[in-house]
Design an enzyme around this catalytic site. Sequence first.
Site, PDB file in Angstrom:
ATOM      1  N   TYR A 101       0.863  -1.182   0.000  1.00 37.55           N
ATOM      2  CA  TYR A 101       0.000   0.000   0.000  1.00 37.55           C
ATOM      3  C   TYR A 101       0.894   1.225   0.000  1.00 37.55           C
ATOM      4  O   TYR A 101       1.875   1.276   0.749  1.00 37.55           O
ATOM      5  CB  TYR A 101      -0.880   0.015   1.260  1.00 37.55           C
ATOM      6  N   GLU A 189      -3.462   7.578  -4.338  1.00 39.18           N
ATOM      7  CA  GLU A 189      -3.322   6.313  -3.612  1.00 39.18           C
ATOM      8  C   GLU A 189      -3.166   5.143  -4.581  1.00 39.18           C
ATOM      9  O   GLU A 189      -3.864   5.091  -5.591  1.00 39.18           O
ATOM     10  CB  GLU A 189      -4.577   6.110  -2.745  1.00 39.18           C
TER      11      GLU A 189
END
Lengths: 380, 380, 295, 295
Positions: A101, A189
């Site tokens: 992530y 993101e």
Amino acid sequence: MKLYEFEGKKIFSDFKIPVPRGGLASSVEEACLKALEVGFPCVVKAQVLVGGRGKAGGIRVAKSIDDVKAAASKMFSEGVKGVPVRKVLVEEAVNIVKEYYVSITVDRSVKSYVYLASLEGGVDIEEIAATKPEAIIRVYVDPLIGLRDFHVRRIVDALGFKGDLAKQFDGIVRALYDIMIRYDADLVEINPLALTDKGLLALDSKLTIDDNSLYRHPEFSETLKSDTRDLSPEEVLARDYGFSYVKLDGDIGIIGNGAGLTMASLDLIAHFGGKPANFLDIGGGARAERVKAALKLLLMDERVKAVFINVYGGITRCDEVARGIVEALSEFEVKKPISVRLVGNREEEGGRILKEAGISYFTNDEDAAKHAVKIAYGGV
Amino acid sequence: MKLYEFEGKKIFSDFKIPVPRGGLASSVEEACLKALEVGFPCVVKAQVLVGGRGKAGGIRVAKSIDDVKAAASKMFSEGVKGVPVRKVLVEEAVNIVKEYYVSITVDRSVKSYVYLASLEGGVDIEEIAATKPEAIIRVYVDPLIGLRDFHVRRIVDALGFKGDLAKQFDGIVRALYDIMIRYDADLVEINPLALTDKGLLALDSKLTIDDNSLYRHPEFSETLKSDTRDLSPEEVLARDYGFSYVKLDGDIGIIGNGAGLTMASLDLIAHFGGKPANFLDIGGGARAERVKAALKLLLMDERVKAVFINVYGGITRCDEVARGIVEALSEFEVKKPISVRLVGNREEEGGRILKEAGISYFTNDEDAAKHAVKIAYGGV
Amino acid sequence: MPIIVDRNTVLLVQGITGREGSYHTEVMLKYGTRIEAGTSPGKGGMNVSGVPVYNTVKEAIDKHPNINTSIVFVPAPFACDAVYEAIDAGIKRIVVITEGIPLHDELKLISYAKLKGVIIVGPNCPGVISPGERVKVGIMPERSFKPGYIGIVSRSGTLTYEISEALSLAGFGQSTVVGIGGDPITGLDFIDVVEMFFNDVDTRGVVVVGEIGGDAEERLASYIKSVGLRKPIIAFIAGKTAPPGKRMGHAGAIISMGMGSAESKIKAFESVGIPVASTPMQIVELARLKFRWGV
Amino acid sequence: MPIIVDRNTVLLVQGITGREGSYHTEVMLKYGTRIEAGTSPGKGGMNVSGVPVYNTVKEAIDKHPNINTSIVFVPAPFACDAVYEAIDAGIKRIVVITEGIPLHDELKLISYAKLKGVIIVGPNCPGVISPGERVKVGIMPERSFKPGYIGIVSRSGTLTYEISEALSLAGFGQSTVVGIGGDPITGLDFIDVVEMFFNDVDTRGVVVVGEIGGDAEERLASYIKSVGLRKPIIAFIAGKTAPPGKRMGHAGAIISMGMGSAESKIKAFESVGIPVASTPMQIVELARLKFRWGV
């Protein structure tokens, strides 16, 4: 403004963040053609802005042309989580060794840019954040000095990348910052960032543009003009008027001036046993025209049984509000009971206008809210 | 690194700062051709880096092709202020209504960028600064926030420009900053900035690039490799070795390590009645090779009667210095008396090497300086 | 003395010739605020309600060296420039009314101001008013406020007027009311203002008007935990039934770590002895209970 | 206690694996400096003269939380990044040895450090030494310095060693010797260091080693004029016969307003009671005259 996955991935590509090969399709036929180009197995991904798309059937792996046909048909016909699907992305399926992530956003408390990165990416990242906060590293970037080599080094080091992967990840980290600045994003993101046999790949993109910056980004503001971005008709109308509007699942329509007062109005309705149908803030200094449009928007909404209007006249003038209410009620065919609370700037003039039109009003907000609940459920 | 007028004007043009029409010429013939293109009257300007070029005959107005021929011939054959002229710039002559001054540089005390601007530009700007400091406005630009509209507004306002001229000047002010940042300049100066019947025109350019930044400006560092930039052969040699070298008009050659110590060495020679022929700082940590090169450079210089070497070994090792001296003296055919002062790191070893080569040395710098003056003028 | 603005405040109005700027200049003057100059590029030489207008802040300050505070009405695309100009000219207190300033610009501006020791109120805020000294640097309606001993700090506009008026009517006047602004990034935080109120002898109790989103309320609670409840505080939190608002992907959730909801904020406040009213009007009852100096 | 570095100094060496960094780490350790860690990207896990090496400053500080000072040997193109990294990690005193840092980078770095309250010595400086406590954060040769009561501040390197050694031999040891660096932009100025010496009980007199160019000496004289000569100061100025150096067009002359020459500096010093030696060695005579606490 949220970007669709395919829009975000286009930007990723422009900034040399590797993404899977794939193509965009607006119909089942087109999806099949793209799948043939991409090869099998492939992944069909509904392009919607709502979260939790994967679990709701918006992402399907296809091993054959029939699979693609089935998946795309279902998405186009049924939508995802109540949102119609207008486009699907058909991408090569990749062998995922591990999911990471990584994102950059603004930490409003620290007043700084912040990178978040974790060895444990994927759909459960929020749970990981909640249960194992130490698994997520944070690197703050002071806006006065901007991204520097040492920030990048810290992130690369923390995720333990070495050699060629370190080099590739280094580039991705820098690209996230460049995108953030170039597009006035408030979030960029990648989740998951997958380690595959082809190196690192951004399997999804989440990009949000700061609405206050849209004036200097014609590439987005032009898009917004012609594109409804998954919005409902009411949301499109609200957007065109610049109202802050959110649909909720209740049945009492609410209009307030100022975000805080509008939220407090929702709370009051709930406090007295009602269910708010929406949040609608007409902002400061609204003229009759805007008030009328706001009220019509709620009258249009079939779920709404009554409307609660809560205005404290600061910059806003009560006479303008009253005029807007009267015009909306007289012009619009649908009749619904309303409860008005009006105090502040030009209060008397506003009251007079309402009275002349036969509309009663309150100066105490609790009384007005109670009345709204009563007329919605109990009748007058 | 100083840029020639024509180099600066090329950059000005790239950044939309208006300059007179013109062309560069490397010979008298070429100058005549350029003059025909430009038309008459025109101005022939010697491209040299030395100041005060105009008063020394380096700028001449030509009304005819014969004038151009005469001016260019004189410049190419005689040079300007002792500097050979390799190129001349032939420019249209313009009607000057008024001359302004504007520049951007770094104010080292304030630790800020600073714009300097004045209604009274031209050759006497320094005198104006000295006698009427209030005629020069200063606008500081904090490097942390960079140039902002309000800085530009203040400068434009201060010079009293209105309408189209204000707009043009606004652009020039912003371009100066952009050039400063883009090229790592430590000075970008337009003097005079002329108001003409064609609007504002930069009649001259003065641009200095920060030497420490050259590594990231191949456009300049490449030029430096192949171009001697008006330097004397000694200066070219010093540059190639990275010495800090300045030619002076005396006859005692001086070598020191560290700028402060080298300056103090010059002062000592002057204090005891000698005349320094140069400033030559070999820097910190110099090895024998560099010391040898520095000494040879001074031995080459015909004006030099004796050499004073003043070394305090901090990072620099005295044995390396001694070795360099011995090698230079043994290898080079020209023999000149030298006075060495050597203390510090590896002093004994250095002393031994000198003694073995029959060279005496001092540890006290005053004694060594006195000795240098004596051997230069009185003989040993 | 109240906080931030008081009888020594000498004000500059940036963007004085615009619709908002000129209107509120007149209103602030009438209220009692001492306004010495305004700026508006290209409009130097004009005057607005008798206040002279200059092209640049530097010029205004040169002519009116007593100016110590500025209020900014400049449109969003130029507002940051205006604030930098004020900082550059040495002004140490700047109230930014402008709404819609791009986030990245705001972020850099606020970071810079903080390092320079400049107080920024806002952006996107109603301003600051000290009713006892009749000084208003903002756009709030005069009717809501009365002189008194309560300090009010709020993230919202109209809701603040509402609560202030209710308190005023009940006899609880205010020392100073500060709207810190509704943007994600603000110059002053709740903590900064509450600290000022704690140190202000004229303030005896504090009202905090919060709302969902961000963690300003939770951070205030931590601050109170560490320094103690030096003066009684009561609060209202708007948004108990409101949607959680624009979600910033997963990153927003990770950063907020479960903070941001009304429950989280109410719990945080109550854990440090700050009671939270369930309706705006209930604030008055809490005031009667907690602010015992009598009315 | 001396200034800037003292027995409480716990040092980080940035760029510890390079030629200069590793050499001077050993020399500083031998002198007595407490070095707990070094950094060098990609070299984490190594050690230099027993000092552990880390990839990032954050890592070093996490493992060695007592570190309070850093010395930077990182090559010019990466030096600013190293200093920002140290500031970001909370280090408040940073000595930058590196020479050749681009001017614009230096300018921004120094402005930022100042606002953050970080002391930067240098860049392009020999560092700081406090002989009485045997702490050296720099590259100067040990032999020049002896414990004592004189504070020395200088823009140069070798000339400082020269003058310090002459003073040491004459019995005038030093509390602290600070080389502020020779670049156009330096973190500490003469004024900053002289002020520290004035406030340091262990310093009884100050030696200023200046040189032509800039106006640091003239500004020091103005400062002395305003605060008074709180301790005796003597000075040397290098460059009386040196060329004026690189001229920055007309702008340089306009900014310096005639300052920058040796005459200007000597006159400025003498006007506030600071005698200026005509040769480096003459400093010793001035010391005997002015520093009357006896040897």
